[in-house]
Design an enzyme around this catalytic site. Structure first.
Site, PDB file in Angstrom:
ATOM      1  N   GLY A  57      -8.622  -4.160 -10.987  1.00 13.65           N
ATOM      2  CA  GLY A  57     -10.023  -3.945 -10.616  1.00 13.65           C
ATOM      3  C   GLY A  57     -10.391  -2.479 -10.614  1.00 13.65           C
ATOM      4  O   GLY A  57     -11.576  -2.127 -10.565  1.00 13.65           O
ATOM      5  N   THR A  58      -9.368  -1.626 -10.652  1.00 17.38           N
ATOM      6  CA  THR A  58      -9.575  -0.175 -10.606  1.00 17.38           C
ATOM      7  C   THR A  58     -10.532   0.278 -11.712  1.00 17.38           C
ATOM      8  O   THR A  58     -10.486  -0.245 -12.829  1.00 17.38           O
ATOM      9  CB  THR A  58      -8.213   0.527 -10.791  1.00 17.38           C
ATOM     10  OG1 THR A  58      -7.314   0.024  -9.816  1.00 17.38           O
ATOM     11  CG2 THR A  58      -8.329   2.036 -10.684  1.00 17.38           C
TER      12      THR A  58
ATOM     13  N   GLY B 248     -17.709   1.998 -13.271  1.00 15.39           N
ATOM     14  CA  GLY B 248     -17.127   1.263 -14.391  1.00 15.39           C
ATOM     15  C   GLY B 248     -18.063   0.171 -14.872  1.00 15.39           C
ATOM     16  O   GLY B 248     -18.143  -0.112 -16.081  1.00 15.39           O
TER      17      GLY B 248
ATOM     18  N   HIS C  47     -24.025   3.483  -5.518  1.00  7.13           N
ATOM     19  CA  HIS C  47     -22.856   3.049  -4.756  1.00  7.13           C
ATOM     20  C   HIS C  47     -22.720   3.868  -3.476  1.00  7.13           C
ATOM     21  O   HIS C  47     -23.340   4.919  -3.331  1.00  7.13           O
ATOM     22  CB  HIS C  47     -21.568   3.219  -5.585  1.00  7.13           C
ATOM     23  CG  HIS C  47     -21.326   2.091  -6.552  1.00  7.13           C
ATOM     24  ND1 HIS C  47     -21.889   2.075  -7.806  1.00  7.13           N
ATOM     25  CD2 HIS C  47     -20.593   0.942  -6.447  1.00  7.13           C
ATOM     26  CE1 HIS C  47     -21.509   0.968  -8.437  1.00  7.13           C
ATOM     27  NE2 HIS C  47     -20.729   0.273  -7.640  1.00  7.13           N
ATOM     28  N   HIS C  48     -21.844   3.403  -2.614  1.00 10.28           N
ATOM     29  CA  HIS C  48     -21.547   4.044  -1.335  1.00 10.28           C
ATOM     30  C   HIS C  48     -20.990   5.472  -1.495  1.00 10.28           C
ATOM     31  O   HIS C  48     -20.500   5.839  -2.566  1.00 10.28           O
ATOM     32  CB  HIS C  48     -20.543   3.196  -0.545  1.00 10.28           C
ATOM     33  CG  HIS C  48     -19.292   2.890  -1.317  1.00 10.28           C
ATOM     34  ND1 HIS C  48     -18.185   3.681  -1.275  1.00 10.28           N
ATOM     35  CD2 HIS C  48     -18.996   1.880  -2.195  1.00 10.28           C
ATOM     36  CE1 HIS C  48     -17.251   3.183  -2.063  1.00 10.28           C
ATOM     37  NE2 HIS C  48     -17.717   2.078  -2.648  1.00 10.28           N
TER      38      HIS C  48
ATOM     39  N   LYS D  57     -17.281   6.402  -3.034  1.00 10.39           N
ATOM     40  CA  LYS D  57     -16.842   6.123  -4.414  1.00 10.39           C
ATOM     41  C   LYS D  57     -16.467   7.423  -5.112  1.00 10.39           C
ATOM     42  O   LYS D  57     -17.189   8.413  -5.023  1.00 10.39           O
ATOM     43  CB  LYS D  57     -17.947   5.379  -5.184  1.00 10.39           C
ATOM     44  CG  LYS D  57     -17.492   4.938  -6.574  1.00 10.39           C
ATOM     45  CD  LYS D  57     -18.417   3.891  -7.161  1.00 10.39           C
ATOM     46  CE  LYS D  57     -18.003   3.524  -8.574  1.00 10.39           C
ATOM     47  NZ  LYS D  57     -16.635   2.967  -8.640  1.00 10.39           N
TER      48      LYS D  57
ATOM     49  N   ASP E 137       0.861  -1.184   0.000  1.00 11.72           N
ATOM     50  CA  ASP E 137       0.000   0.000   0.000  1.00 11.72           C
ATOM     51  C   ASP E 137       0.902   1.239   0.000  1.00 11.72           C
ATOM     52  O   ASP E 137       2.126   1.118  -0.054  1.00 11.72           O
ATOM     53  CB  ASP E 137      -1.002  -0.014   1.179  1.00 11.72           C
ATOM     54  CG  ASP E 137      -2.282   0.735   0.816  1.00 11.72           C
ATOM     55  OD1 ASP E 137      -2.218   1.979   0.650  1.00 11.72           O
ATOM     56  OD2 ASP E 137      -3.348   0.087   0.667  1.00 11.72           O
TER      57      ASP E 137
HETATM   58  P1  NAD Z   1     -10.100   2.371  -1.290  1.00 12.89           P
HETATM   59  O1  NAD Z   1      -9.885   3.829  -1.359  1.00 12.89           O
HETATM   60  O2  NAD Z   1     -10.749   1.776  -0.055  1.00 12.89           O
HETATM   61  O3  NAD Z   1      -8.700   1.583  -1.488  1.00 12.89           O
HETATM   62  C1  NAD Z   1      -7.685   2.001  -2.351  1.00 12.89           C
HETATM   63  C2  NAD Z   1      -6.352   1.639  -1.697  1.00 12.89           C
HETATM   64  O4  NAD Z   1      -5.302   1.960  -2.624  1.00 12.89           O
HETATM   65  C3  NAD Z   1      -6.081   2.435  -0.410  1.00 12.89           C
HETATM   66  O5  NAD Z   1      -5.675   1.550   0.639  1.00 12.89           O
HETATM   67  C4  NAD Z   1      -4.935   3.350  -0.823  1.00 12.89           C
HETATM   68  O6  NAD Z   1      -4.066   3.677   0.252  1.00 12.89           O
HETATM   69  C5  NAD Z   1      -4.252   2.485  -1.849  1.00 12.89           C
HETATM   70  N1  NAD Z   1      -3.278   3.244  -2.647  1.00 12.89           N
HETATM   71  C6  NAD Z   1      -3.359   4.541  -3.066  1.00 12.89           C
HETATM   72  N2  NAD Z   1      -2.227   4.898  -3.684  1.00 12.89           N
HETATM   73  C7  NAD Z   1      -1.416   3.812  -3.660  1.00 12.89           C
HETATM   74  C8  NAD Z   1      -0.122   3.568  -4.161  1.00 12.89           C
HETATM   75  N3  NAD Z   1       0.595   4.518  -4.787  1.00 12.89           N
HETATM   76  N4  NAD Z   1       0.424   2.336  -3.964  1.00 12.89           N
HETATM   77  C9  NAD Z   1      -0.276   1.374  -3.325  1.00 12.89           C
HETATM   78  N5  NAD Z   1      -1.511   1.553  -2.837  1.00 12.89           N
HETATM   79  C10 NAD Z   1      -2.073   2.757  -3.007  1.00 12.89           C
HETATM   80  O7  NAD Z   1     -10.940   1.997  -2.586  1.00 12.89           O
HETATM   81  P2  NAD Z   1     -11.790   0.664  -2.896  1.00 12.89           P
HETATM   82  O8  NAD Z   1     -13.208   0.873  -2.505  1.00 12.89           O
HETATM   83  O9  NAD Z   1     -11.065  -0.529  -2.382  1.00 12.89           O
HETATM   84  O10 NAD Z   1     -11.782   0.703  -4.505  1.00 12.89           O
HETATM   85  C11 NAD Z   1     -10.558   0.712  -5.224  1.00 12.89           C
HETATM   86  C12 NAD Z   1     -10.874   0.661  -6.712  1.00 12.89           C
HETATM   87  O11 NAD Z   1     -11.486  -0.592  -7.036  1.00 12.89           O
HETATM   88  C13 NAD Z   1     -11.862   1.738  -7.203  1.00 12.89           C
HETATM   89  O12 NAD Z   1     -11.461   2.176  -8.482  1.00 12.89           O
HETATM   90  C14 NAD Z   1     -13.190   0.982  -7.281  1.00 12.89           C
HETATM   91  O13 NAD Z   1     -14.090   1.537  -8.207  1.00 12.89           O
HETATM   92  C15 NAD Z   1     -12.696  -0.364  -7.761  1.00 12.89           C
HETATM   93  N6  NAD Z   1     -13.606  -1.489  -7.506  1.00 12.89           N
HETATM   94  C16 NAD Z   1     -13.670  -2.440  -8.494  1.00 12.89           C
HETATM   95  C17 NAD Z   1     -14.417  -3.584  -8.312  1.00 12.89           C
HETATM   96  C18 NAD Z   1     -14.379  -4.658  -9.379  1.00 12.89           C
HETATM   97  O14 NAD Z   1     -15.011  -5.726  -9.206  1.00 12.89           O
HETATM   98  N7  NAD Z   1     -13.639  -4.447 -10.472  1.00 12.89           N
HETATM   99  C19 NAD Z   1     -15.160  -3.764  -7.129  1.00 12.89           C
HETATM  100  C20 NAD Z   1     -15.079  -2.775  -6.141  1.00 12.89           C
HETATM  101  C21 NAD Z   1     -14.279  -1.649  -6.337  1.00 12.89           C
END
Ligand code: NAD
Length: 270
Positions: free
Chosen positions: A101-102, A168, A158-159, A162, A37
């Protein structure tokens, strides 16, 4: 039994990251080799199990992405677009597979993402749930059968945390419907409406976004004609559904050559 697939998680302290750690821990054909992280995050230096609630893994959360890359067959990244592109860059150098997943990539960022898929295996899906993946197939079928006589509107919720809109998943649903109808989503999408909008253009696909509370992810695609309408709805009630799908996708990806894959490939739908 075959050796477990070596996986690491970037964004390990996030909402999804913690679930991904738990989803890896509950399988016996995967092993966690890295949890990463950002430097300022709580959790750096502690055992990854502290974040996931799983049994101790012996893997300490680190902010050094490069240290985990070489030992990982696949790295799973649910973070933010700029961060994910950095992961792809490092993974391309180490020849590691990536499951992204982003969501919220700009078109230009997407082109860069696709470029990495020529060098390494890249799995990219806005939603890793099996249910949404099947829903995309249902939407394709419905749109082809209904054609231009039915107005299409996509509503998602969504929550409150977001950061991108529409989701997406909603955009992916729009792309599937637009493709099935022979339209280009880039030119036919309408995002929200306000004021004197005029009558609805039948060629458009509308998007409505709700952000509230702790909603994990609801999507409805409405096909409305004269005298009837169809609503195809998916509701996620637990983030583990995304995490389990992403881990399943990672194991699937680990034996594949460079290329761009999505969850429909994993389920054998395409
Ligand atoms: P979140 O903000 O809870 O988590 C993101 C994490 O990334 C945080 O812990 C943050 O500290 C970390 N981060 C930031 N910069 C970083 C770096 N340089 N290096 C390493 N880690 C870093 O967000 P979330 O709710 O977990 O969602 C994350 C992404 O996933 C969003 O884009 C969301 O839309 C997406 N998402 C996709 C799915 C899917 O099924 N594809 C499902 C849920 C969420």
């Amino acid at each position: 039994m075959a050796m477990p697939t070596k996986l690491s998680v970037n964004g390990a302290a996030g909402r999804m990251g913690r679930q991904l750690l738990a989803a890896i821990a509950e399988r016996d054909d995967t092993s966690l080799v890295g949890a990463v992280d950002a430097p300022d995050q709580p959790g750096i230096g502690v055992d990854a199990s502290v974040l996931s609630g799983a049994v101790a893994s012996g893997v300490l959360v680190t902010d050094k992405l490069d240290d985990v890359m070489a030992s990982s067959q696949v790295i799973i990244d649910f973070t933010a677009p700029v961060v994910s592109l950095g992961v792809l860059e490092a993974a391309a150098a180490a020849q590691t597979g990536v499951v992204i997943g982003t969501t919220g990539f700009t078109p230009e960022q997407l082109q860069r993402l696709y470029g990495y898929a020529e060098k390494i295996p890249v799995m990219f899906a806005p939603n890793y749930s099996v249910g949404v993946t099947v829903t995309l197939d249902l939407l394709d079928k419905a749109a082809r059968a209904l054609g231009d006589d039915y107005d299409v509107e996509i509503i998602e919720a969504h929550h409150r945390h977001k950061v991108d809109a529409p989701s997406g998943t909603a955009i992916k649903m729009g792309e599937v419907v637009a493709d099935a109808l022979g339209r280009d989503l880039a030119t036919c999408a309408v995002y929200g409406r306000q004021g004197i909008t005029g009558e609805r253009d039948p060629q458009t696909i509308g998007f409505e976004t709700i952000r509230a509370g702790d909603i994990i992810g609801d999507h409805t695609v409405l096909f409305a004609g004269n005298g009837e309408r169809i609503e195809i709805t998916h509701k996620a009630t637990d983030r583990m559904t995304f995490a389990r799908g992403a881990v399943r996708a990672s194991v699937w990806l680990s034996s594949l050559p460079a290329g761009l894959y999505d969850m429909r490939n994993v389920l054998g739908l395409v």
